[in-house]
Design a protein around this motif. Sequence first.
Motif, PDB file in Angstrom:
ATOM      1  N   SER A  93      -6.839  -0.735  -6.387  1.00 30.58           N
ATOM      2  CA  SER A  93      -5.522  -1.335  -6.622  1.00 30.58           C
ATOM      3  C   SER A  93      -4.761  -1.621  -5.336  1.00 30.58           C
ATOM      4  O   SER A  93      -3.667  -2.171  -5.372  1.00 30.58           O
ATOM      5  CB  SER A  93      -4.687  -0.388  -7.486  1.00 30.58           C
ATOM      6  OG  SER A  93      -4.421   0.806  -6.756  1.00 30.58           O
ATOM      7  N   HIS A 101       4.693  -0.344   2.596  1.00 39.05           N
ATOM      8  CA  HIS A 101       5.942  -0.144   1.850  1.00 39.05           C
ATOM      9  C   HIS A 101       6.110   1.311   1.429  1.00 39.05           C
ATOM     10  O   HIS A 101       6.489   1.603   0.287  1.00 39.05           O
ATOM     11  CB  HIS A 101       5.969  -1.029   0.589  1.00 39.05           C
ATOM     12  CG  HIS A 101       5.975  -2.492   0.889  1.00 39.05           C
ATOM     13  ND1 HIS A 101       4.832  -3.195   1.172  1.00 39.05           N
ATOM     14  CD2 HIS A 101       6.998  -3.372   0.975  1.00 39.05           C
ATOM     15  CE1 HIS A 101       5.141  -4.453   1.407  1.00 39.05           C
ATOM     16  NE2 HIS A 101       6.455  -4.595   1.302  1.00 39.05           N
ATOM     17  N   ALA A 104       5.761   0.769  -5.754  1.00 41.11           N
ATOM     18  CA  ALA A 104       5.579   0.170  -7.087  1.00 41.11           C
ATOM     19  C   ALA A 104       5.859  -1.335  -7.030  1.00 41.11           C
ATOM     20  O   ALA A 104       5.074  -2.139  -7.555  1.00 41.11           O
ATOM     21  CB  ALA A 104       6.503   0.849  -8.098  1.00 41.11           C
ATOM     22  N   ASP A 105       6.938  -1.721  -6.361  1.00 42.74           N
ATOM     23  CA  ASP A 105       7.294  -3.146  -6.275  1.00 42.74           C
ATOM     24  C   ASP A 105       6.219  -3.926  -5.526  1.00 42.74           C
ATOM     25  O   ASP A 105       5.830  -5.021  -5.929  1.00 42.74           O
ATOM     26  CB  ASP A 105       8.648  -3.321  -5.570  1.00 42.74           C
ATOM     27  CG  ASP A 105       9.807  -2.811  -6.425  1.00 42.74           C
ATOM     28  OD1 ASP A 105       9.601  -2.572  -7.636  1.00 42.74           O
ATOM     29  OD2 ASP A 105      10.915  -2.627  -5.867  1.00 42.74           O
ATOM     30  N   ALA A 106       5.734  -3.332  -4.405  1.00 45.33           N
ATOM     31  CA  ALA A 106       4.714  -4.041  -3.609  1.00 45.33           C
ATOM     32  C   ALA A 106       3.448  -4.255  -4.425  1.00 45.33           C
ATOM     33  O   ALA A 106       2.740  -5.246  -4.247  1.00 45.33           O
ATOM     34  CB  ALA A 106       4.400  -3.245  -2.351  1.00 45.33           C
ATOM     35  N   MET A 107       3.167  -3.331  -5.339  1.00 47.31           N
ATOM     36  CA  MET A 107       1.923  -3.424  -6.126  1.00 47.31           C
ATOM     37  C   MET A 107       2.115  -4.096  -7.465  1.00 47.31           C
ATOM     38  O   MET A 107       1.134  -4.390  -8.166  1.00 47.31           O
ATOM     39  CB  MET A 107       1.372  -2.016  -6.363  1.00 47.31           C
ATOM     40  CG  MET A 107       0.978  -1.324  -5.094  1.00 47.31           C
ATOM     41  SD  MET A 107       0.202   0.218  -5.487  1.00 47.31           S
ATOM     42  CE  MET A 107      -1.177  -0.325  -6.481  1.00 47.31           C
ATOM     43  N   GLY A 108       3.376  -4.284  -7.881  1.00 52.00           N
ATOM     44  CA  GLY A 108       3.628  -4.865  -9.208  1.00 52.00           C
ATOM     45  C   GLY A 108       3.262  -3.904 -10.329  1.00 52.00           C
ATOM     46  O   GLY A 108       2.788  -4.324 -11.389  1.00 52.00           O
ATOM     47  N   ILE A 109       3.461  -2.586 -10.079  1.00 53.88           N
ATOM     48  CA  ILE A 109       3.208  -1.604 -11.143  1.00 53.88           C
ATOM     49  C   ILE A 109       4.529  -0.882 -11.443  1.00 53.88           C
ATOM     50  O   ILE A 109       5.517  -1.054 -10.723  1.00 53.88           O
ATOM     51  CB  ILE A 109       2.101  -0.578 -10.752  1.00 53.88           C
ATOM     52  CG1 ILE A 109       2.533   0.272  -9.536  1.00 53.88           C
ATOM     53  CG2 ILE A 109       0.800  -1.297 -10.473  1.00 53.88           C
ATOM     54  CD1 ILE A 109       1.547   1.397  -9.184  1.00 53.88           C
ATOM     55  N   THR A 110       4.546  -0.077 -12.494  1.00 50.53           N
ATOM     56  CA  THR A 110       5.794   0.612 -12.828  1.00 50.53           C
ATOM     57  C   THR A 110       6.036   1.757 -11.841  1.00 50.53           C
ATOM     58  O   THR A 110       5.083   2.318 -11.270  1.00 50.53           O
ATOM     59  CB  THR A 110       5.744   1.215 -14.249  1.00 50.53           C
ATOM     60  OG1 THR A 110       4.730   2.221 -14.275  1.00 50.53           O
ATOM     61  CG2 THR A 110       5.466   0.144 -15.302  1.00 50.53           C
ATOM     62  N   ASP A 111       7.309   2.113 -11.692  1.00 50.02           N
ATOM     63  CA  ASP A 111       7.635   3.229 -10.800  1.00 50.02           C
ATOM     64  C   ASP A 111       6.998   4.518 -11.336  1.00 50.02           C
ATOM     65  O   ASP A 111       6.548   5.369 -10.566  1.00 50.02           O
ATOM     66  CB  ASP A 111       9.166   3.361 -10.692  1.00 50.02           C
ATOM     67  CG  ASP A 111       9.561   4.401  -9.654  1.00 50.02           C
ATOM     68  OD1 ASP A 111       8.842   4.527  -8.636  1.00 50.02           O
ATOM     69  OD2 ASP A 111      10.568   5.104  -9.853  1.00 50.02           O
ATOM     70  N   GLN A 115       9.470   3.574  -5.434  1.00 49.97           N
ATOM     71  CA  GLN A 115       9.875   2.279  -6.007  1.00 49.97           C
ATOM     72  C   GLN A 115       9.375   1.129  -5.128  1.00 49.97           C
ATOM     73  O   GLN A 115       8.893   0.114  -5.636  1.00 49.97           O
ATOM     74  CB  GLN A 115      11.407   2.222  -6.152  1.00 49.97           C
ATOM     75  CG  GLN A 115      11.920   0.993  -6.890  1.00 49.97           C
ATOM     76  CD  GLN A 115      11.472   0.939  -8.356  1.00 49.97           C
ATOM     77  OE1 GLN A 115      11.779   1.829  -9.143  1.00 49.97           O
ATOM     78  NE2 GLN A 115      10.704  -0.088  -8.715  1.00 49.97           N
ATOM     79  N   ALA A 149      -0.408  -0.500   0.138  1.00 46.49           N
ATOM     80  CA  ALA A 149       1.025  -0.505  -0.200  1.00 46.49           C
ATOM     81  C   ALA A 149       1.743   0.667   0.465  1.00 46.49           C
ATOM     82  O   ALA A 149       2.870   0.517   0.952  1.00 46.49           O
ATOM     83  CB  ALA A 149       1.202  -0.460  -1.718  1.00 46.49           C
TER      84      ALA A 149
END
Length: 336
Positions: free
Chosen positions: A30, A39, A47-54, A44, A35
Amino acid sequence: MTNERPTTVRLQKMSWAFTESAVLFAAIQSGFFTAVSTHGESSQAIADAMGITDANAQRMIVALLTMDLIEPDGEGFRNAPDVERFLVENTRSYAGRWISWFHHQWENWGKLGDRLQNKGPEQTLGFYNEGFTVEHARRYHQATSSVGLGAARKFLAEVDLSGRHKLLDLGGGSGAYSIEAAKKYPELQAVVLDLAEVVVISREFISEHGVEDRVSAEKCDFTSDPFPDGADVILMNSNLPQYSGEVIAQVVQKAYDALVPGGEMHICGEMINEDWHGPLIPAMCAIHGVLFNSTALPHRPSECIGYFEAAGFVDVSVREFIPDILQHITGRKPKI
Ligand SMILES: C[S@@+](CC[C@H](N)C(=O)[O-])C[C@H]1O[C@@H](n2cnc3c(N)ncnc32)[C@H](O)[C@@H]1O
């Protein structure tokens, strides 16, 4: 040994050990470590860098902290030094393809208990017989080359091949050792010998590295085909535990016979300790014999010395090459 009453704790931890592999594979697949590297300031941000939930980022962070793969860094997180070096994508040292390679054997390992009941017959090529295609070989050697080129440079820093003219690289795969040897020694010609599906890929690597004038790749099953003559160096790296002692002894004898007088053979292979107690990776490699119905068995240094001396090699010695993974055995064919 202590007199403490045994508990189930060690056994429970071991029964969960596969979850560590799962988390490591998932993190590589992943891009989690990438990430963290770019990041890592908060869960958070990761999570944002990977596009997954926190929530999923937090779950992975707890597991990865526990496994010492990431570390706290102020309010955020950073990768452990080996992770930062080898598992952050788009870097020259990226080795994620190799570290996650064994993910594809996941289902087979799950059947180990059933497969222990197999009574043969065992096939010499084992794993390499089971649907081994050019595409599989390409993925395999994209993975092996991510560590093989570095291992080859280490090997060449330890072994002086000055004055040598022709190297055979048995089961040479990506050609990592031959390619690096040709780059270092302008007088050296090398031939990668490997299975038909693989030599297609070996040639791609050889050409990518611009050494096709001095490195070639030829189809050869080293367990059954003859070797070209005239070589003064023969290598066989990372192949030992896929075969029984009988098979390896025959290959070593064939190599001895093919070498010119004064030539040398090197095997960097996964060997277990004399007392059969580890290291882990060589011990697990030989489980291939159960999983893929092959002759694979563990080999001890003294057994490997025996294969070399029985073939006629002299000055035979074993030393550590990659700690806990590869031992290096070498021998020389006498001049007369
Ligand atoms: C783990 S890879 C190692 C590649 C290379 N020696 C290195 O260390 O980077 C093992 C290689 O040996 C090859 N191999 C295994 N058995 C073989 C056989 N019987 N004859 C020829 N090649 C074989 C495989 O196809 C694969 O390319």
